[in-house]
Motif scaffolding. Structure first.
Motif, PDB file in Angstrom:
ATOM      1  N   ARG A   1      34.735  43.946  43.593  1.00 33.99           N
ATOM      2  CA  ARG A   1      35.564  44.956  42.814  1.00 33.99           C
ATOM      3  C   ARG A   1      35.449  44.945  41.603  1.00 33.99           C
ATOM      4  O   ARG A   1      35.633  45.974  40.846  1.00 33.99           O
ATOM      5  CB  ARG A   1      37.032  44.686  43.185  1.00 33.99           C
ATOM      6  CG  ARG A   1      37.212  44.753  44.823  1.00 33.99           C
ATOM      7  CD  ARG A   1      38.758  44.617  44.840  1.00 33.99           C
ATOM      8  NE  ARG A   1      39.136  44.695  46.230  1.00 33.99           N
ATOM      9  CZ  ARG A   1      40.324  44.525  46.833  1.00 33.99           C
ATOM     10  NH1 ARG A   1      41.544  44.330  46.099  1.00 33.99           N
ATOM     11  NH2 ARG A   1      40.598  44.864  48.134  1.00 33.99           N
ATOM     12  N   LYS A   2      34.653  43.986  40.943  1.00 34.73           N
ATOM     13  CA  LYS A   2      34.383  43.978  39.488  1.00 34.73           C
ATOM     14  C   LYS A   2      33.369  44.895  39.006  1.00 34.73           C
ATOM     15  O   LYS A   2      32.332  45.221  39.615  1.00 34.73           O
ATOM     16  CB  LYS A   2      33.999  42.562  38.903  1.00 34.73           C
ATOM     17  CG  LYS A   2      35.162  41.412  38.954  1.00 34.73           C
ATOM     18  CD  LYS A   2      34.299  40.179  38.534  1.00 34.73           C
ATOM     19  CE  LYS A   2      35.108  39.018  38.390  1.00 34.73           C
ATOM     20  NZ  LYS A   2      34.550  37.740  37.996  1.00 34.73           N
ATOM     21  N   LYS A   3      33.923  45.752  37.878  1.00 36.68           N
ATOM     22  CA  LYS A   3      33.117  46.573  37.089  1.00 36.68           C
ATOM     23  C   LYS A   3      32.366  45.880  36.005  1.00 36.68           C
ATOM     24  O   LYS A   3      32.891  44.646  35.732  1.00 36.68           O
ATOM     25  CB  LYS A   3      33.834  47.862  36.748  1.00 36.68           C
ATOM     26  CG  LYS A   3      34.604  48.423  37.993  1.00 36.68           C
ATOM     27  CD  LYS A   3      33.564  49.154  39.001  1.00 36.68           C
ATOM     28  CE  LYS A   3      34.404  50.022  40.233  1.00 36.68           C
ATOM     29  NZ  LYS A   3      33.364  50.657  41.131  1.00 36.68           N
ATOM     30  N   VAL A   4      31.544  46.762  35.457  1.00 40.14           N
ATOM     31  CA  VAL A   4      31.114  46.181  33.954  1.00 40.14           C
ATOM     32  C   VAL A   4      31.996  45.909  33.071  1.00 40.14           C
ATOM     33  O   VAL A   4      32.101  44.841  32.542  1.00 40.14           O
ATOM     34  CB  VAL A   4      29.963  46.925  33.395  1.00 40.14           C
ATOM     35  CG1 VAL A   4      29.435  46.517  32.004  1.00 40.14           C
ATOM     36  CG2 VAL A   4      28.837  47.287  34.454  1.00 40.14           C
ATOM     37  N   ARG A   5      33.085  46.595  33.136  1.00 36.05           N
ATOM     38  CA  ARG A   5      34.227  46.395  32.191  1.00 36.05           C
ATOM     39  C   ARG A   5      34.989  45.047  32.231  1.00 36.05           C
ATOM     40  O   ARG A   5      35.674  44.609  31.421  1.00 36.05           O
ATOM     41  CB  ARG A   5      35.041  47.485  31.923  1.00 36.05           C
ATOM     42  CG  ARG A   5      35.799  47.859  33.221  1.00 36.05           C
ATOM     43  CD  ARG A   5      36.858  49.019  33.267  1.00 36.05           C
ATOM     44  NE  ARG A   5      37.346  49.578  34.274  1.00 36.05           N
ATOM     45  CZ  ARG A   5      36.940  50.114  35.358  1.00 36.05           C
ATOM     46  NH1 ARG A   5      35.758  50.996  35.252  1.00 36.05           N
ATOM     47  NH2 ARG A   5      37.670  50.193  36.682  1.00 36.05           N
ATOM     48  N   ASP A   6      34.912  44.737  33.648  1.00 36.87           N
ATOM     49  CA  ASP A   6      35.808  43.433  34.047  1.00 36.87           C
ATOM     50  C   ASP A   6      35.091  42.147  33.901  1.00 36.87           C
ATOM     51  O   ASP A   6      35.487  41.270  34.150  1.00 36.87           O
ATOM     52  CB  ASP A   6      36.204  43.649  35.559  1.00 36.87           C
ATOM     53  CG  ASP A   6      37.076  44.946  35.713  1.00 36.87           C
ATOM     54  OD1 ASP A   6      37.757  45.270  34.991  1.00 36.87           O
ATOM     55  OD2 ASP A   6      36.496  45.572  36.723  1.00 36.87           O
ATOM     56  N   ILE A   7      33.919  42.364  33.397  1.00 38.35           N
ATOM     57  CA  ILE A   7      32.841  40.915  33.403  1.00 38.35           C
ATOM     58  C   ILE A   7      33.466  40.104  32.419  1.00 38.35           C
ATOM     59  O   ILE A   7      33.791  40.451  31.308  1.00 38.35           O
ATOM     60  CB  ILE A   7      31.443  41.486  32.797  1.00 38.35           C
ATOM     61  CG1 ILE A   7      30.831  42.232  34.010  1.00 38.35           C
ATOM     62  CG2 ILE A   7      30.661  39.982  32.683  1.00 38.35           C
ATOM     63  CD1 ILE A   7      29.552  42.689  33.706  1.00 38.35           C
ATOM     64  N   SER A   8      33.664  38.667  32.758  1.00 38.20           N
ATOM     65  CA  SER A   8      34.243  37.839  31.896  1.00 38.20           C
ATOM     66  C   SER A   8      33.003  36.993  31.117  1.00 38.20           C
ATOM     67  O   SER A   8      31.953  37.084  31.688  1.00 38.20           O
ATOM     68  CB  SER A   8      35.290  36.735  32.631  1.00 38.20           C
ATOM     69  OG  SER A   8      34.224  35.978  33.548  1.00 38.20           O
ATOM     70  N   TYR A   9      33.609  36.281  30.212  1.00 41.73           N
ATOM     71  CA  TYR A   9      32.406  35.408  29.500  1.00 41.73           C
ATOM     72  C   TYR A   9      31.899  34.332  30.447  1.00 41.73           C
ATOM     73  O   TYR A   9      30.730  34.270  30.455  1.00 41.73           O
ATOM     74  CB  TYR A   9      32.995  34.776  28.195  1.00 41.73           C
ATOM     75  CG  TYR A   9      33.632  35.733  27.327  1.00 41.73           C
ATOM     76  CD1 TYR A   9      32.949  36.639  26.523  1.00 41.73           C
ATOM     77  CD2 TYR A   9      35.207  35.507  26.832  1.00 41.73           C
ATOM     78  CE1 TYR A   9      33.348  37.655  25.659  1.00 41.73           C
ATOM     79  CE2 TYR A   9      35.504  36.473  25.864  1.00 41.73           C
ATOM     80  CZ  TYR A   9      34.851  37.370  25.327  1.00 41.73           C
ATOM     81  OH  TYR A   9      35.364  38.275  24.511  1.00 41.73           O
TER      82      TYR A   9
ATOM     83  N   GLY B   1      25.505  38.055  39.857  1.00 45.96           N
ATOM     84  CA  GLY B   1      26.764  39.227  39.607  1.00 45.96           C
ATOM     85  C   GLY B   1      27.344  39.329  41.023  1.00 45.96           C
ATOM     86  O   GLY B   1      28.638  39.367  40.962  1.00 45.96           O
ATOM     87  N   VAL B   2      26.740  39.560  41.903  1.00 46.37           N
ATOM     88  CA  VAL B   2      27.181  39.722  43.495  1.00 46.37           C
ATOM     89  C   VAL B   2      28.202  38.190  43.758  1.00 46.37           C
ATOM     90  O   VAL B   2      29.235  38.297  44.379  1.00 46.37           O
ATOM     91  CB  VAL B   2      26.194  39.893  44.438  1.00 46.37           C
ATOM     92  CG1 VAL B   2      26.795  39.901  45.837  1.00 46.37           C
ATOM     93  CG2 VAL B   2      25.587  41.336  44.407  1.00 46.37           C
ATOM     94  N   VAL B   3      27.698  37.219  43.526  1.00 46.43           N
ATOM     95  CA  VAL B   3      28.274  35.825  43.811  1.00 46.43           C
ATOM     96  C   VAL B   3      29.700  35.741  42.977  1.00 46.43           C
ATOM     97  O   VAL B   3      30.473  35.476  43.302  1.00 46.43           O
ATOM     98  CB  VAL B   3      27.293  34.539  43.445  1.00 46.43           C
ATOM     99  CG1 VAL B   3      28.254  33.237  43.435  1.00 46.43           C
ATOM    100  CG2 VAL B   3      26.293  34.644  44.177  1.00 46.43           C
ATOM    101  N   ARG B   4      29.592  36.462  41.945  1.00 44.09           N
ATOM    102  CA  ARG B   4      30.822  36.429  40.937  1.00 44.09           C
ATOM    103  C   ARG B   4      31.603  37.673  41.236  1.00 44.09           C
ATOM    104  O   ARG B   4      32.673  37.963  40.410  1.00 44.09           O
ATOM    105  CB  ARG B   4      30.450  36.456  39.611  1.00 44.09           C
ATOM    106  CG  ARG B   4      29.691  35.035  38.987  1.00 44.09           C
ATOM    107  CD  ARG B   4      30.626  34.087  39.039  1.00 44.09           C
ATOM    108  NE  ARG B   4      31.867  34.316  38.267  1.00 44.09           N
ATOM    109  CZ  ARG B   4      32.972  33.724  38.438  1.00 44.09           C
ATOM    110  NH1 ARG B   4      32.999  32.768  39.364  1.00 44.09           N
ATOM    111  NH2 ARG B   4      33.955  33.658  37.731  1.00 44.09           N
ATOM    112  N   GLY B   5      31.525  38.398  42.434  1.00 44.29           N
ATOM    113  CA  GLY B   5      32.507  39.527  42.727  1.00 44.29           C
ATOM    114  C   GLY B   5      32.322  40.796  41.871  1.00 44.29           C
ATOM    115  O   GLY B   5      32.917  41.608  42.259  1.00 44.29           O
TER     116      GLY B   5
END
Length: 262
Positions: free
Chosen positions: A126-134, A162-166
């Motif tokens: 569900r994460k979008k580019v704007r939701d990426i954490s450090y 990225g897929v692994v991180r949701g």
């Protein structure tokens, strides 16, 4: 290097930089097949710059935002994402040089195939580019550092991270392509330094094969990005995985028994 060889290498670089089949691995393989003996360092950097152009065009608004406001979250995310590769490159330069002898090329192709199968079979997050954490950026960066090895796809490894991180799959691809910007710029700065110190001849930089390689990689790269953003959504990466399995097994057989290429 002939113009035809430069054309083939440029097109392949443009495709394989974004379609996850490993550009470095295929360039190394074709260098052996064509019997190109001269150092391809300069040519490789130039065709990488060629693939940078379509990224800047397709992500123009994002890049413009970064230039106008460099002190934003995305800037730090990209720095964190590229930092592991810089560290690995500086600490393990001799080992990396050994990798580019082609000794582990087959293994790299097979590793990429596994990553592509995992991406295809994973549910889109569900994460979008704007939701990426450090932490997400560092994690993807660490996975990208593995892709220094020829045969391991940079785009495939970072999308996998990225897929692994949701991330949803398209956002994973978008961040992967954005992350290629500092990676290519960093490599280009190394080339500019080598030219300034006289290690690279300017005449070769302006030769017809290099110019052909630049434009062919640029055009192929643009088409590859557009295609990849569609293919990843419909889970079609497994076909590239099948190709890499066949290629990897052929390379293993060649290294163990035939010695035709390496």
């Amino acid at each position: 290097m002939s113009v035809f060889e430069a054309l083939v290498l440029g097109v392949l670089q443009g495709i394989a930089e974004f379609i996850p089949i490993s550009s470095s691995g295929h360039l190394l393989l074709l260098q052996q097949i064509f019997g190109i003996e001269e150092n391809l360092f300069t040519f490789t950097i130039v065709v990488h710059v060629g693939t940078l152009i379509p990224v800047l065009v397709i992500y123009f608004n994002r890049v413009k935002s970064l230039i106008r406001n460099p002190f934003q979250k995305m800037t730090l995310l990209l720095i964190l994402g590229i930092l592991p590769t810089v560290v690995v490159t500086l600490l393990f330069r001799d080992f990396i040089d050994r990798l580019f002898t082609g000794e582990f090329l087959a293994i790299g192709f097979l590793v990429t195939a596994v990553l592509l199968f995992v991406i295809d079979r994973s549910q889109s997050g569900r994460k979008k580019v704007r939701d990426i954490s450090y932490f997400d950026a560092v994690f993807v960066g660490i996975i990208q550092a593995v892709a220094i090895a020829p045969g391991v796809s940079r785009s495939g490894s970072t999308i996998f991270g990225g897929v692994v991180r949701g991330f949803d799959k398209k956002s994973a691809a978008n961040f992967s392509f954005l992350l290629s910007i500092p990676a290519i710029i960093g490599a280009t700065m190394l080339e500019i330094f080598s030219i300034a110190t006289g290690e690279t001849a300017t005449e070769f930089l302006l030769s017809t094969p290099v110019i052909v390689g630049f434009f062919s990689s640029m055009i192929a790269g643009y088409l590859a990005i557009k295609a990849m953003l569609k293919l990843i959504v419909v889970s079609k990466l497994k076909y590239f995985a099948y190709y890499l399995i066949v290629l990897g097994l052929f390379m293993l057989a060649d290294q163990l028994f035939f010695n035709i290429v390496f």
